[in-house]
Write a protein that holds these residues in place. Structure first.
Motif, PDB file in Angstrom:
ATOM      1  N   ALA A 315       0.816  -1.224   0.000  1.00  0.00           N
ATOM      2  CA  ALA A 315       0.000   0.000   0.000  1.00  0.00           C
ATOM      3  C   ALA A 315       0.844   1.266   0.000  1.00  0.00           C
ATOM      4  CB  ALA A 315      -0.926  -0.008   1.215  1.00  0.00           C
ATOM      5  N   GLY A 316       2.176   1.145   0.145  1.00  0.00           N
ATOM      6  CA  GLY A 316       2.997   2.349   0.188  1.00  0.00           C
ATOM      7  C   GLY A 316       4.468   2.009   0.355  1.00  0.00           C
ATOM      8  N   PRO A 317       5.336   3.008   0.208  1.00  0.00           N
ATOM      9  CA  PRO A 317       6.785   2.767   0.246  1.00  0.00           C
ATOM     10  C   PRO A 317       7.293   2.108   1.520  1.00  0.00           C
ATOM     11  CG  PRO A 317       6.317   4.942  -0.647  1.00  0.00           C
ATOM     12  CD  PRO A 317       5.018   4.404  -0.127  1.00  0.00           C
ATOM     13  N   ASP A 318       6.750   2.479   2.674  1.00  0.00           N
ATOM     14  CA  ASP A 318       7.210   1.860   3.918  1.00  0.00           C
ATOM     15  C   ASP A 318       6.950   0.354   3.901  1.00  0.00           C
ATOM     16  OD1 ASP A 318       8.030   4.304   4.852  1.00  0.00           O
ATOM     17  OD2 ASP A 318       6.282   4.634   6.145  1.00  0.00           O
ATOM     18  N   GLU A 319       5.760  -0.018   3.473  1.00  0.00           N
ATOM     19  CA  GLU A 319       5.426  -1.435   3.387  1.00  0.00           C
ATOM     20  C   GLU A 319       6.270  -2.118   2.316  1.00  0.00           C
ATOM     21  OE1 GLU A 319       1.558  -4.400   2.773  1.00  0.00           O
ATOM     22  OE2 GLU A 319       1.291  -2.215   2.741  1.00  0.00           O
ATOM     23  N   SER A 320       6.519  -1.430   1.205  1.00  0.00           N
ATOM     24  CA  SER A 320       7.329  -2.012   0.131  1.00  0.00           C
ATOM     25  C   SER A 320       8.742  -2.305   0.611  1.00  0.00           C
ATOM     26  CB  SER A 320       7.370  -1.073  -1.074  1.00  0.00           C
ATOM     27  OG  SER A 320       6.100  -0.968  -1.680  1.00  0.00           O
ATOM     28  N   ARG A 321       9.327  -1.373   1.359  1.00  0.00           N
ATOM     29  CA  ARG A 321      10.681  -1.604   1.877  1.00  0.00           C
ATOM     30  C   ARG A 321      10.710  -2.814   2.800  1.00  0.00           C
ATOM     31  NH1 ARG A 321      10.645   3.995   2.209  1.00  0.00           N
ATOM     32  NH2 ARG A 321      10.270   3.947   4.459  1.00  0.00           N
ATOM     33  N   ALA A 322       9.694  -2.946   3.631  1.00  0.00           N
ATOM     34  CA  ALA A 322       9.639  -4.091   4.545  1.00  0.00           C
ATOM     35  C   ALA A 322       9.514  -5.402   3.773  1.00  0.00           C
ATOM     36  CB  ALA A 322       8.471  -3.928   5.518  1.00  0.00           C
ATOM     37  N   ILE A 323       8.716  -5.394   2.721  1.00  0.00           N
ATOM     38  CA  ILE A 323       8.538  -6.602   1.911  1.00  0.00           C
ATOM     39  C   ILE A 323       9.843  -6.970   1.206  1.00  0.00           C
ATOM     40  CG2 ILE A 323       7.408  -7.499  -0.168  1.00  0.00           C
ATOM     41  CD1 ILE A 323       4.904  -5.873   0.701  1.00  0.00           C
ATOM     42  N   ILE A 324      10.513  -5.969   0.638  1.00  0.00           N
ATOM     43  CA  ILE A 324      11.759  -6.232  -0.077  1.00  0.00           C
ATOM     44  C   ILE A 324      12.828  -6.741   0.880  1.00  0.00           C
ATOM     45  CG2 ILE A 324      13.654  -5.130  -1.351  1.00  0.00           C
ATOM     46  CD1 ILE A 324      11.469  -3.303  -2.621  1.00  0.00           C
ATOM     47  N   ARG A 325      12.933  -6.120   2.040  1.00  0.00           N
ATOM     48  CA  ARG A 325      13.929  -6.580   3.021  1.00  0.00           C
ATOM     49  C   ARG A 325      13.644  -8.011   3.442  1.00  0.00           C
ATOM     50  NH1 ARG A 325      13.878  -5.892   8.857  1.00  0.00           N
ATOM     51  NH2 ARG A 325      15.913  -6.519   9.659  1.00  0.00           N
ATOM     52  N   GLU A 326      12.385  -8.334   3.668  1.00  0.00           N
ATOM     53  CA  GLU A 326      12.023  -9.699   4.049  1.00  0.00           C
ATOM     54  C   GLU A 326      12.380 -10.677   2.933  1.00  0.00           C
ATOM     55  OE1 GLU A 326      10.319 -12.924   6.248  1.00  0.00           O
ATOM     56  OE2 GLU A 326      10.917 -10.895   6.861  1.00  0.00           O
ATOM     57  N   ALA A 327      12.068 -10.308   1.693  1.00  0.00           N
ATOM     58  CA  ALA A 327      12.367 -11.188   0.558  1.00  0.00           C
ATOM     59  C   ALA A 327      13.866 -11.432   0.427  1.00  0.00           C
ATOM     60  CB  ALA A 327      11.815 -10.583  -0.732  1.00  0.00           C
ATOM     61  N   TYR A 367      17.514   6.281  -1.303  1.00  0.00           N
ATOM     62  CA  TYR A 367      18.481   5.192  -1.451  1.00  0.00           C
ATOM     63  C   TYR A 367      18.697   4.574  -0.068  1.00  0.00           C
ATOM     64  CZ  TYR A 367      22.402   3.047  -4.089  1.00  0.00           C
ATOM     65  OH  TYR A 367      23.242   2.190  -4.753  1.00  0.00           O
ATOM     66  N   HIS A 368      18.508   3.261   0.020  1.00  0.00           N
ATOM     67  CA  HIS A 368      18.599   2.550   1.295  1.00  0.00           C
ATOM     68  C   HIS A 368      19.598   1.406   1.173  1.00  0.00           C
ATOM     69  CE1 HIS A 368      14.825   4.455   2.791  1.00  0.00           C
ATOM     70  NE2 HIS A 368      14.506   4.422   1.516  1.00  0.00           N
ATOM     71  N   VAL A 369      20.368   1.174   2.234  1.00  0.00           N
ATOM     72  CA  VAL A 369      21.339   0.080   2.254  1.00  0.00           C
ATOM     73  C   VAL A 369      21.405  -0.533   3.647  1.00  0.00           C
ATOM     74  CG1 VAL A 369      22.818   0.973   0.406  1.00  0.00           C
ATOM     75  CG2 VAL A 369      23.231   1.690   2.765  1.00  0.00           C
ATOM     76  N   THR A 370      21.827  -1.784   3.696  1.00  0.00           N
ATOM     77  CA  THR A 370      22.159  -2.399   4.978  1.00  0.00           C
ATOM     78  C   THR A 370      23.668  -2.590   5.031  1.00  0.00           C
ATOM     79  OG1 THR A 370      21.947  -4.685   4.178  1.00  0.00           O
ATOM     80  CG2 THR A 370      19.969  -3.637   5.102  1.00  0.00           C
ATOM     81  N   ALA A 371      24.254  -2.363   6.190  1.00  0.00           N
ATOM     82  CA  ALA A 371      25.693  -2.564   6.381  1.00  0.00           C
ATOM     83  C   ALA A 371      25.934  -4.013   6.773  1.00  0.00           C
ATOM     84  CB  ALA A 371      26.226  -1.617   7.441  1.00  0.00           C
ATOM     85  N   GLY A 372      25.677  -4.916   5.834  1.00  0.00           N
ATOM     86  CA  GLY A 372      25.799  -6.336   6.098  1.00  0.00           C
ATOM     87  C   GLY A 372      24.508  -7.057   5.750  1.00  0.00           C
ATOM     88  N   THR A 373      24.332  -8.231   6.324  1.00  0.00           N
ATOM     89  CA  THR A 373      23.181  -9.075   6.013  1.00  0.00           C
ATOM     90  C   THR A 373      21.869  -8.369   6.365  1.00  0.00           C
ATOM     91  OG1 THR A 373      23.615 -10.104   8.160  1.00  0.00           O
ATOM     92  CG2 THR A 373      24.355 -11.295   6.208  1.00  0.00           C
ATOM     93  N   PRO A 374      20.867  -8.418   5.465  1.00  0.00           N
ATOM     94  CA  PRO A 374      19.615  -7.714   5.720  1.00  0.00           C
ATOM     95  C   PRO A 374      18.717  -8.394   6.739  1.00  0.00           C
ATOM     96  CG  PRO A 374      19.472  -8.911   3.654  1.00  0.00           C
ATOM     97  CD  PRO A 374      20.893  -9.036   4.130  1.00  0.00           C
ATOM     98  N   CYS A 375      18.976  -9.677   7.049  1.00  0.00           N
ATOM     99  CA  CYS A 375      18.088 -10.405   7.952  1.00  0.00           C
ATOM    100  C   CYS A 375      18.103  -9.843   9.360  1.00  0.00           C
ATOM    101  CB  CYS A 375      18.467 -11.886   7.982  1.00  0.00           C
ATOM    102  SG  CYS A 375      20.117 -12.211   8.655  1.00  0.00           S
ATOM    103  N   ASP A 376      19.211  -9.190   9.754  1.00  0.00           N
ATOM    104  CA  ASP A 376      19.328  -8.728  11.136  1.00  0.00           C
ATOM    105  C   ASP A 376      19.726  -7.260  11.229  1.00  0.00           C
ATOM    106  OD1 ASP A 376      21.841  -9.088  10.139  1.00  0.00           O
ATOM    107  OD2 ASP A 376      22.603 -10.280  11.802  1.00  0.00           O
ATOM    108  N   ARG A 377      19.503  -6.509  10.156  1.00  0.00           N
ATOM    109  CA  ARG A 377      19.822  -5.079  10.148  1.00  0.00           C
ATOM    110  C   ARG A 377      18.720  -4.317   9.444  1.00  0.00           C
ATOM    111  NH1 ARG A 377      24.435  -7.931   9.822  1.00  0.00           N
ATOM    112  NH2 ARG A 377      26.292  -7.177  10.900  1.00  0.00           N
ATOM    113  N   GLU A 378      18.437  -3.137   9.940  1.00  0.00           N
ATOM    114  CA  GLU A 378      17.479  -2.264   9.280  1.00  0.00           C
ATOM    115  C   GLU A 378      18.188  -1.501   8.164  1.00  0.00           C
ATOM    116  OE1 GLU A 378      14.337  -2.266   9.847  1.00  0.00           O
ATOM    117  OE2 GLU A 378      14.353  -3.529  11.649  1.00  0.00           O
ATOM    118  N   TYR A 379      17.398  -0.976   7.251  1.00  0.00           N
ATOM    119  CA  TYR A 379      17.957  -0.156   6.183  1.00  0.00           C
ATOM    120  C   TYR A 379      18.522   1.154   6.731  1.00  0.00           C
ATOM    121  CZ  TYR A 379      16.012  -2.893   2.274  1.00  0.00           C
ATOM    122  OH  TYR A 379      15.733  -3.871   1.359  1.00  0.00           O
TER     123      TYR A 379
END
Length: 394
Positions: A315-327, A367-379
């Motif tokens: 429904a929006g960018p915040d949700e999209s980022r969460a979905i992409i990070r989970e994927a 532009y968003h990045v994780t400093a390492g594995t995305p499973c245990d870090r926020e963007y």
């Protein structure tokens, strides 16, 4: 399946630097800003190349000099920038060139023959990455997204930096790079994102351009056709996959090799690419019985596709980022999964991990990045907007 870590990882962020001015000035600013990281990178690759090929660093830089004139002929301003990096960091030009050609050093046929005992070594797995583009039907919020998990040697994790290059009249760039590299993955103020994946495969001995030079040249372009023209006309030294996405809602994937290119388009607005040939196996490799060098790529690609399909309901960018990070945090096949972790069964110098998980919103310029594995870090939300630069508001 390995359980997903809970909570967030260490509160680590990637260093952010900005450089501007002419090529030499940019390079000096860059070299001064990353001096510790660049020296750490040299130390790591000296150990890694010594272990894999028996070559001393002096020998590596001597051999890497083969790329100096081809790069100078193709993009003299990038040699000037590399010289500035060397001056700013207090190292030699060939040190910086070797860092920019580290993939070519690892995968080049002639280097492979230079083992300490004179026998060729096995080809190493291609640089592991899983790239994606999503827009149109694949994006429930109507935004255009591009990104990837960049999987590479864990030993260089502390050398990775985010760099913004202001270089009018060329577009302004944002990239994730190893310290001292002039190009890798990123996006520009013209609304073009570039994501890349190693493909592997030995070809001929002809000297082509290092990938960092090709990728930087792509991102220096102001429109998608010019960016594609760079990929189609430049002769790269090794094979690599290039996924281009633009803010207008278009993406194309090119499997670029010294023997020719293959290409793919999204299906219903979604395109995912890994480290195996998906558009077609080049004839020189097919003739010798091609097998994927990164077998885990055969798992990572469909898992990313499956996870990213949930974007359709966002429904929006915040949700999209969460979905992409989970994927992109999927752990099927752990540790060599979509979200890659170091394999304790391997020597430390050979450990691989997801160095950066990146996500560019080409609609908003965030532009968003994780400093390492995305499973245990926020963007980490970078402090710059992509469109603050030439071409950005056209």
């Amino acid at each position: 399946m390995t359980p997903r870590p809970t909570g967030t990882g260490p509160a680590r962020v990637l260093p952010v630097i900005e450089i501007s001015g002419g090529p030499r000035r940019r390079g000096v600013q860059y070299g001064e800003a990353v001096r510790p990281q660049l020296h750490a990178a040299l130390g790591y690759y000296e150990e890694a190349f010594g272990r894999s090929s028996g070559l001393t660093w002096d020998r590596v830089t001597t051999l890497a000099a083969r790329w100096l004139e081809p790069v100078r002929d193709y993009a003299p301003h990038l040699v000037e920038e590399m010289q500035g990096i060397a001056d700013g960091a207090g190292v030699g030009l060939l040190d910086v060139l070797a860092l920019n050609a580290r993939g070519e050093v690892i995968y080049d046929k002639s280097f492979a023959r230079m083992e300490a005992d004179g026998q060729p070594g096995e080809e190493e797995p291609a640089e592991g990455c899983t790239s994606f583009a999503a827009y149109g039907e694949a994006s429930g919020d109507g935004h255009v997204y591009a990104g990837q998990n960049w999987d590479w040697r864990a030993g260089v994790a502390d050398t990775v930096v985010m760099i913004r290059i202001v270089q009018p009249p060329r577009p302004t760039l944002i990239m994730q790079v190893e310290a001292g590299q002039i190009g890798r993955q990123g996006a520009n103020s013209a609304g073009i994102a570039f994501n890349a994946n190693g493909l592997g495969g030995r070809f001929d001995d002809k000297v082509g351009l290092p990938q960092t030079v090709v990728r930087r040249s792509v991102l220096d372009q102001g429109n998608i056709t010019d960016a594609l023209d760079v990929l189609c006309r430049a002769r790269a030294h090794i094979a690599s996959n290039a996924l281009l996405t633009c803010r207008e809602g278009f993406a194309i994937d090119l499997e670029t090799t010294p023997a020719g290119h293959g290409w793919m388009y999204p299906t219903d607005g979604l395109l995912v690419h890994g480290n195996h040939y998906q558009a077609g196996i080049p004839a020189p490799l097919a003739a010798t019985g091609y097998r994927p060098l990164s077998s885990d790529s055969l798992v990572r690609v469909p898992r990313a596709e499956q996870g990213l399909k949930a974007l359709r309901d966002s429904a929006g960018p915040d949700e999209s980022r969460a979905i992409i990070r989970e994927a992109m945090s999927d752990h099927l096949g752990h540790p060599e999964s979509l979200c890659t972790h170091a394999d304790p069964r391997q020597p430390a110098v050979e450990h691989w991990t997801t160095l950066v998980s990146s996500l560019t919103d080409l609609t908003t310029g965030d532009y968003h990045v994780t400093a390492g594995t995305p499973c245990d870090r926020e963007y980490q939300h970078l402090p710059w907007n992509l469109y603050d630069g030439p071409h950005g508001r056209n």
